[in-house]
Motif scaffolding. Structure first.
Motif, short mmCIF file in Angstrom:
data_model
loop_
_atom_site.label_atom_id
_atom_site.label_comp_id
_atom_site.label_asym_id
_atom_site.label_seq_id
_atom_site.Cartn_x
_atom_site.Cartn_y
_atom_site.Cartn_z
N LEU A 143 0.86 -1.18 0.00
CA LEU A 143 0.00 0.00 0.00
C LEU A 143 0.89 1.23 0.00
O LEU A 143 1.85 1.31 0.77
CB LEU A 143 -0.89 0.01 1.23
CG LEU A 143 -1.82 -1.19 1.41
CD1 LEU A 143 -2.41 -1.19 2.81
CD2 LEU A 143 -2.92 -1.17 0.37
N GLN A 144 0.56 2.17 -0.85
CA GLN A 144 1.35 3.38 -0.95
C GLN A 144 0.44 4.58 -0.80
O GLN A 144 -0.38 4.88 -1.67
CB GLN A 144 2.06 3.44 -2.31
CG GLN A 144 2.92 4.69 -2.51
CD GLN A 144 4.09 4.72 -1.55
OE1 GLN A 144 4.84 3.77 -1.42
NE2 GLN A 144 4.23 5.85 -0.85
N ALA A 145 0.58 5.26 0.32
CA ALA A 145 -0.21 6.47 0.56
C ALA A 145 0.58 7.69 0.10
O ALA A 145 1.80 7.74 0.27
CB ALA A 145 -0.55 6.60 2.04
N SER A 146 -0.12 8.63 -0.47
CA SER A 146 0.51 9.85 -0.93
C SER A 146 -0.50 10.98 -0.92
O SER A 146 -1.69 10.76 -0.70
CB SER A 146 1.07 9.67 -2.35
OG SER A 146 0.03 9.35 -3.25
N GLY A 147 -0.01 12.19 -1.15
CA GLY A 147 -0.90 13.34 -1.27
C GLY A 147 -0.91 14.26 -0.07
O GLY A 147 -1.59 15.29 -0.08
N LEU A 169 -7.28 18.80 0.73
CA LEU A 169 -6.22 17.93 0.24
C LEU A 169 -6.87 16.62 -0.20
O LEU A 169 -7.91 16.24 0.33
CB LEU A 169 -5.18 17.64 1.32
CG LEU A 169 -4.17 18.73 1.68
CD1 LEU A 169 -3.35 18.30 2.90
CD2 LEU A 169 -3.26 19.05 0.51
N ARG A 170 -6.22 15.94 -1.12
CA ARG A 170 -6.69 14.62 -1.51
C ARG A 170 -5.56 13.62 -1.33
O ARG A 170 -4.50 13.76 -1.93
CB ARG A 170 -7.19 14.59 -2.96
CG ARG A 170 -7.88 13.26 -3.29
CD ARG A 170 -8.43 13.22 -4.70
NE ARG A 170 -7.40 12.94 -5.68
CZ ARG A 170 -7.62 12.43 -6.90
NH1 ARG A 170 -8.86 12.16 -7.26
NH2 ARG A 170 -6.63 12.23 -7.73
N LEU A 171 -5.82 12.64 -0.51
CA LEU A 171 -4.85 11.56 -0.30
C LEU A 171 -5.19 10.40 -1.22
O LEU A 171 -6.35 10.16 -1.54
CB LEU A 171 -4.89 11.09 1.15
CG LEU A 171 -4.68 12.15 2.23
CD1 LEU A 171 -4.65 11.48 3.60
CD2 LEU A 171 -3.43 12.96 1.99
N SER A 172 -4.16 9.68 -1.62
CA SER A 172 -4.33 8.50 -2.44
C SER A 172 -3.71 7.29 -1.75
O SER A 172 -2.71 7.43 -1.04
CB SER A 172 -3.64 8.69 -3.80
OG SER A 172 -4.17 9.77 -4.51
N CYS A 173 -4.32 6.15 -1.95
CA CYS A 173 -3.77 4.89 -1.45
C CYS A 173 -3.78 3.91 -2.60
O CYS A 173 -4.84 3.43 -3.01
CB CYS A 173 -4.60 4.37 -0.29
SG CYS A 173 -4.04 2.76 0.34
N ALA A 174 -2.61 3.64 -3.14
CA ALA A 174 -2.48 2.70 -4.25
C ALA A 174 -2.15 1.33 -3.70
O ALA A 174 -1.17 1.17 -2.96
CB ALA A 174 -1.39 3.18 -5.21
N VAL A 191 -14.88 13.48 11.06
CA VAL A 191 -14.64 13.87 9.67
C VAL A 191 -15.89 13.76 8.81
O VAL A 191 -15.88 14.18 7.64
CB VAL A 191 -13.52 13.02 9.04
CG1 VAL A 191 -12.27 13.07 9.90
CG2 VAL A 191 -13.96 11.59 8.79
N LYS A 192 -16.96 13.21 9.35
CA LYS A 192 -18.17 13.00 8.58
C LYS A 192 -18.67 14.33 8.03
O LYS A 192 -18.73 15.33 8.73
CB LYS A 192 -19.24 12.36 9.46
CG LYS A 192 -20.39 11.73 8.71
CD LYS A 192 -21.30 10.98 9.68
CE LYS A 192 -20.59 9.81 10.33
NZ LYS A 192 -21.48 9.05 11.24
N GLY A 193 -19.00 14.34 6.76
CA GLY A 193 -19.46 15.55 6.11
C GLY A 193 -18.35 16.39 5.53
O GLY A 193 -18.61 17.32 4.76
N ARG A 194 -17.11 16.10 5.88
CA ARG A 194 -15.97 16.85 5.36
C ARG A 194 -15.06 15.99 4.50
O ARG A 194 -14.47 16.49 3.53
CB ARG A 194 -15.15 17.44 6.52
CG ARG A 194 -15.93 18.39 7.40
CD ARG A 194 -15.02 19.09 8.42
NE ARG A 194 -14.38 18.16 9.34
CZ ARG A 194 -13.06 18.01 9.45
NH1 ARG A 194 -12.25 18.74 8.71
NH2 ARG A 194 -12.55 17.15 10.32
N MET A 204 -10.32 15.40 1.43
CA MET A 204 -10.47 16.08 2.71
C MET A 204 -10.76 17.55 2.47
O MET A 204 -9.90 18.28 1.96
CB MET A 204 -9.19 15.90 3.55
CG MET A 204 -8.76 14.46 3.70
SD MET A 204 -7.37 14.24 4.83
CE MET A 204 -6.11 15.17 3.99
N ASN A 205 -11.95 17.96 2.81
CA ASN A 205 -12.38 19.35 2.65
C ASN A 205 -12.59 20.00 4.01
O ASN A 205 -12.67 19.32 5.03
CB ASN A 205 -13.67 19.42 1.84
CG ASN A 205 -13.52 18.89 0.44
OD1 ASN A 205 -12.44 18.94 -0.15
ND2 ASN A 205 -14.60 18.35 -0.12
N SER A 206 -12.69 21.31 4.00
CA SER A 206 -12.93 22.07 5.24
C SER A 206 -11.96 21.63 6.34
O SER A 206 -12.37 21.37 7.48
CB SER A 206 -14.38 21.89 5.71
OG SER A 206 -15.28 22.31 4.71
#
Length: 128
Positions: A4-8, A18-23, A64-67, A83-85
């Motif tokens: 698993l590779q997390a980035s972002g 921000l947007r995180l990715s998990c490949a 984090v619900k809703g965000r 991930m917003n707000s």
């Protein structure tokens, strides 16, 4: 081997995104749950969200619900955490993890002990 590779991760201002990715690799994507966890300095690692690729369901912590929103690209075996707000209290190292759930599973709040495979974390820092 499952990898698993997390980035972002990076620096964002409060209210930003921000947007995180998990490949994921080395696994049958539909048979595994993907969970996102985070650990802030001096705190225990906590579950943030999980995703079921076989029915597209997601579960989120109350904080984090809703965000935050999970999505996936099945062709790339990649799960995203939008991930917003963002708030300063979202600052942490974020990890993605995987667990085998077979083909019939709907997302539930992720618990650390349930997950067998972990990626290296990606740091998110939110400034006020």
């Amino acid at each position: 081997d499952v990898q698993l590779q997390a980035s972002g991760g990076g620096l964002a201002q409060a209210g930003g995104s921000l947007r995180l990715s998990c490949a994921a690799s080395g696994l049958a994507f539909d048979e595994y749950a993907i969970g996102w966890f985070r650990q802030a300095p001096g705190k225990k690692r906590e579950g943030v969200a999980s995703f079921s690729s076989n029915d597209g369901s997601a579960a989120y912590s109350d904080s984090v619900k809703g965000r935050f929103t999970i999505s996936s690209d099945h062709a790339k075996s990649t799960v995203y955490l939008q991930m917003n707000s963002l708030k300063p209290e979202d600052s942490a190292v974020y990890y993605c993890a995987a667990r085998y759930v077979s083909l019939v599973w709907s997302a539930t709040m992720p618990k650390e002990y349930e997950y067998d495979y972990w990626g290296r974390g990606t740091l998110v820092t939110v400034s006020s």
